[in-house]
Enzyme design. Structure first.
Site, PDB file in Angstrom:
ATOM      1  N   LEU A 170      57.178 -53.698 -79.827  1.00 37.92           N
ATOM      2  CA  LEU A 170      56.956 -54.423 -81.061  1.00 37.92           C
ATOM      3  C   LEU A 170      56.774 -55.907 -80.702  1.00 37.92           C
ATOM      4  CD1 LEU A 170      59.001 -53.835 -84.331  1.00 37.92           C
ATOM      5  CD2 LEU A 170      57.852 -55.984 -83.799  1.00 37.92           C
ATOM      6  N   ALA A 171      55.563 -56.250 -80.270  1.00 37.28           N
ATOM      7  CA  ALA A 171      55.276 -57.611 -79.806  1.00 37.28           C
ATOM      8  C   ALA A 171      53.764 -57.818 -79.860  1.00 37.28           C
ATOM      9  CB  ALA A 171      55.805 -57.821 -78.387  1.00 37.28           C
ATOM     10  N   GLU A 172      53.278 -58.315 -80.998  1.00 34.83           N
ATOM     11  CA  GLU A 172      51.834 -58.418 -81.195  1.00 34.83           C
ATOM     12  C   GLU A 172      51.165 -59.330 -80.168  1.00 34.83           C
ATOM     13  OE1 GLU A 172      53.537 -56.672 -84.745  1.00 34.83           O
ATOM     14  OE2 GLU A 172      54.053 -58.517 -83.629  1.00 34.83           O
ATOM     15  N   ASP A 188      48.551 -56.406 -91.806  1.00 39.47           N
ATOM     16  CA  ASP A 188      47.851 -57.682 -91.757  1.00 39.47           C
ATOM     17  C   ASP A 188      48.775 -58.863 -91.507  1.00 39.47           C
ATOM     18  OD1 ASP A 188      49.050 -57.458 -94.346  1.00 39.47           O
ATOM     19  OD2 ASP A 188      47.147 -56.739 -95.130  1.00 39.47           O
ATOM     20  N   PHE A 228      51.385 -59.078 -89.876  1.00 38.99           N
ATOM     21  CA  PHE A 228      51.997 -59.085 -88.548  1.00 38.99           C
ATOM     22  C   PHE A 228      51.061 -59.631 -87.472  1.00 38.99           C
ATOM     23  CE2 PHE A 228      54.641 -55.097 -89.817  1.00 38.99           C
ATOM     24  CZ  PHE A 228      55.335 -55.860 -90.731  1.00 38.99           C
ATOM     25  N   TYR A 259      49.977 -62.642 -87.086  1.00 41.62           N
ATOM     26  CA  TYR A 259      50.131 -64.054 -86.742  1.00 41.62           C
ATOM     27  C   TYR A 259      50.855 -64.311 -85.422  1.00 41.62           C
ATOM     28  CZ  TYR A 259      48.221 -64.624 -91.344  1.00 41.62           C
ATOM     29  OH  TYR A 259      47.388 -64.553 -92.431  1.00 41.62           O
ATOM     30  N   HIS A 296      53.024 -57.561 -95.888  1.00 33.80           N
ATOM     31  CA  HIS A 296      52.336 -56.281 -95.745  1.00 33.80           C
ATOM     32  C   HIS A 296      51.062 -56.195 -96.589  1.00 33.80           C
ATOM     33  CE1 HIS A 296      56.248 -55.290 -94.078  1.00 33.80           C
ATOM     34  NE2 HIS A 296      55.794 -54.121 -93.678  1.00 33.80           N
TER      35      HIS A 296
END
Length: 337
Positions: free
Chosen positions: A70-72, A96, A98, A100, A141
Site C-alpha cells: 500500500l504505497a502509491e 482517484d 489515492f 496524490y 474516494h
C-alpha cells in the site's frame, strides 16, 4: 516470466459491463505481449476493489499480476524502472483520491523521462484511475483529478465512457509508447451492459466522437457525464430541441476538430464534467471554442461542473454532482441568449 495462457478466451460478440470489458481488454493485452504486467493494491487474489482484474493472476501468474504494498509512490516508481527495462506496466490506483502520494513520481519522472532523454527512453506505462462520484463513498474516494494531469506536458489522458471503449481503449493505451493516464468512471463499472464485438475495428485512441447528432446546441462531456449528457439530449428532444452530444474520450491531447465542426453548425456549446468548474477542462474547451468559432457562436460557451468545494459527504453528493436538471438549465440559458 510466466508463459501460462488463459483458459477462458473472449467470445467474439457478447454483452458486457464496463468492468468485464476492461478485464477482457487487459487479458487480451497480456496475451498479445508477455511484457505487459499489472501492479496494484489487492489486484491479484482479490481481483481489485472493483474486480477489474478478477481471474488474471490465476491465469497469468503472480509475476505478471503483482499485489503491491500500500504505497502509491512506490508502485509508480517501480513501474518507471520496469518501463525503462522494456516492460509495459499497467498500474492500478485503487481510488482517484489515492493518486496524490504518487503525483510527484507521475509529474516529475513519468511525464518527463521521454523528453529528458531526447527520445531515447520511452515510457510505455498506463496508470488506471477509477474516478468520479456517485457511489456513496467516503472522503478521498470520489475525486476528479483529470485537469491536473491534462495540464502536465508529457502525459496522455483519456477517459472511457462505455464498455466498448473500455475494451479497446485500454489495449490501445497499453500499446502506446507514451505514458497514459487512463480514467475509468467507477459508477459505470457494473451499470448497463453493451454489445461488444471483439472483431470490430475500433476508433483510434486520441479522437473525440459524436455520440448523438443534433442541430441546436453542442454538449461536450466525458467519462461519467456522457450518460447524463445523452439523457439531457433525450429529454430536450421531447421539447423539440435537438442537442448534439460529443464524447471527448481524450482529454490530452484534446481532439478539437469534431468539436469545432459541431459548434460551427449549432452556434452554441455547453461543457459538462464532474470536476470543479474553476480551471477544469471546461475552461480550456471554452477558450479554444471561442478562439476558433467566435463568429459562429450565438451565445457564450457555458460550463456545468462540480461546485468549488471539497467533495461532500455521500448523503449530499447528489447536490454536488451535475445532473439532468443542471444540464438542461444550461441548455435553456444558452438557447435564450
Amino acid at each position: 516470466m510466466s508463459t501460462q495462457l488463459p483458459v477462458q478466451p473472449v467470445q467474439p460478440v457478447q454483452k458486457v459491463t464496463l468492468a468485464k470489458a476492461l478485464n477482457a481488454g487487459l487479458r487480451k493485452a497480456m496475451e498479445d505481449d508477455p511484457k505487459v504486467l499489472l501492479m496494484g493494491e489487492d489486484i491479484g487474489q482479490l481481483g481489485g476493489v472493483f474486480r477489474i482484474t478478477d481471474g488474471l493472476q490465476k491465469d497469468f501468474g503472480e509475476d505478471r499480476v503483482i499485489d503491491s504494498p500500500l504505497a502509491e509512490s512506490g508502485i509508480v516508481g517501480t513501474a518507471v524502472g520496469l518501463a525503462l527495462r522494456g516492460y509495459r506496466p499497467v498500474v492500478e490506483i485503487q481510488f482517484d483520491g489515492f493518486v496524490y502520494p504518487a503525483y510527484d513520481q507521475i509529474v516529475s519522472q513519468v511525464a518527463k523521462m521521454h523528453y529528458r532523454s531526447q527520445g531515447r527512453s520511452p515510457m510505455p506505462m498506463v496508470i488506471r484511475i477509477p474516478f468520479g462520484g456517485g457511489i456513496g463513498a467516503v472522503e478521498h474516494h470520489s475525486e476528479s483529478p483529470e485537469a491536473q494531469f491534462a495540464h502536465t506536458p508529457g502525459l496522455k489522458v483519456v477517459a472511457c465512457a462505455n464498455p466498448v471503449d473500455g475494451y479497446w481503449m485500454i489495449q490501445q493505451a497499453i500499446a502506446s509508447p507514451d505514458p497514459v493516464i487512463f480514467l475509468e468512471p467507477k459508477r459505470q463499472y457494473h451499470a448497463e451492459k453493451a454489445e461488444l464485438d471483439t472483431t470490430a475495428t475500433p476508433d483510434p485512441l486520441f479522437v473525440s466522437r459524436v455520440a448523438r447528432s443534433g442541430t441546436d446546441l453542442t454538449v461536450l462531456a466525458y467519462g461519467p457525464m456522457v450518460k447524463t449528457a445523452l439523457m439531457a439530449a433525450e429529454a430536450a428532444a421531447g421539447e423539440g430541441r435537438s442537442l448534439e452530444v460529443i464524447d471527448l474520450r481524450t482529454l490530452s491531447p484534446l481532439d478539437m476538430a469534431p468539436i469545432h465542426e459541431s459548434v460551427r453548425r449549432t452556434g452554441r456549446a455547453v461543457v459538462v464534467h464532474e470536476a470543479h468548474t474553476n480551471l477544469g477542462l471546461g475552461a480550456e474547451l471554452s477558450a479554444r471554442i471561442t478562439e476558433e468559432c467566435f463568429y459562429s457562436l450565438e451565445a457564450p460557451v457555458l460550463r456545468v461542473g462540480g461546485f468549488d468545494t471539497p467533495y461532500p459527504p455521500a448523503r449530499v453528493e447528489e447536490h454536488f454532482l451535475p445532473d439532468l436538471d443542471r444540464v438542461l438549465d444550461a441548455v435553456d440559458r444558452s438557447l435564450a441568449w
